[in-house]
Design an enzyme around this catalytic site. Structure first.
Site, PDB file in Angstrom:
ATOM      1  CG  HIS A  28      -2.057  -0.990   1.069  1.00  0.00           C
ATOM      2  ND1 HIS A  28      -3.030  -1.118   2.012  1.00  0.00           N
ATOM      3  CD2 HIS A  28      -2.359  -1.893   0.094  1.00  0.00           C
ATOM      4  CE1 HIS A  28      -3.898  -2.060   1.642  1.00  0.00           C
ATOM      5  NE2 HIS A  28      -3.496  -2.550   0.474  1.00  0.00           N
ATOM      6  CD  GLU A  38      -2.088   3.902   3.150  1.00  0.00           C
ATOM      7  OE1 GLU A  38      -3.292   3.979   3.434  1.00  0.00           O
ATOM      8  OE2 GLU A  38      -1.646   3.103   2.302  1.00  0.00           O
ATOM      9  CB  CYS A  68      -6.042  -1.184   5.214  1.00  0.00           C
ATOM     10  SG  CYS A  68      -4.301  -1.689   5.191  1.00  0.00           S
ATOM     11  CB  CYS A 100      -1.601   1.084   6.130  1.00  0.00           C
ATOM     12  SG  CYS A 100      -1.134   0.356   4.536  1.00  0.00           S
TER      13      CYS A 100
END
Length: 169
Positions: free
Chosen positions: A78, A80, A103, A106
């Site tokens: 992801h 992040e 999420c 993360c």
């Protein structure tokens, strides 16, 4: 001379950078970008959702449905996490700008890295269990959450630059 009234705020500016980073994503469905910024408005790192280094974007799956190993969910890093991992400097105390609310996985990395503030744009998965878990952990850890009240839209058109061609002639 009159002062401009339509100047971007810092939050809008850095969200624009997150959106620009998202344009690097090869994901055909969801492009997410992130920017990490320190207290002096200096960019510390950027990231976007994509395959890990060394994993060919054309070999690994981008599907959203099917068995886990036939979908992107087992493989994609992801935005992040990419931004945290890409940073050459500590991100503790920084603000994370991200186009989609993080999420739960993360959120763990955000908390452990010491990021203190998240500015996000979309919260389209707000009712999912993973997003609810993410918010629960982030709030418990004292991470400030701010949804941007402005939608940032970048318009990118790829066309030849006539000035470039003039310089080469």
């Amino acid at each position: 001379m009159d002062e401009r009234k339509d100047v971007l705020s810092w939050d809008e500016y850095f969200m624009g950078l997150a959106h620009l980073s998202a344009l690097r994503s090869k994901d055909p469905n969801t492009q997410v970008g992130a920017a990490i910024v320190d207290e002096n408005h200096r960019v510390v790192s950027v990231g976007y959702n994509g395959m890990p280094k060394g994993c060919d974007d054309k070999v690994f799956p981008w599907a959203r449905e099917g068995k886990l190993l036939d979908t992107k969910y087992a493989f994609v890093v992801h935005a992040e996490l990419n931004a945290i991992l890409n940073s050459k400097w500590p991100v503790a105390g920084c603000t994370l700008y991200v186009s989609l609310f993080p999420c739960n996985e993360c959120a763990k990395a955000i908390i452990q890295s010491g990021i203190r503030r998240i500015v996000y744009e979309s919260d389209k998965y707000a009712d999912s269990e993973t997003t609810r878990a993410s918010k629960q952990m982030l709030k418990a850890a004292g991470v400030e959450l701010k949804q941007l009240d402005t939608k940032i839209i970048l318009s990118v058109t790829k066309e030849p630059n006539p000035e470039y061609n003039e310089k080469k002639a």
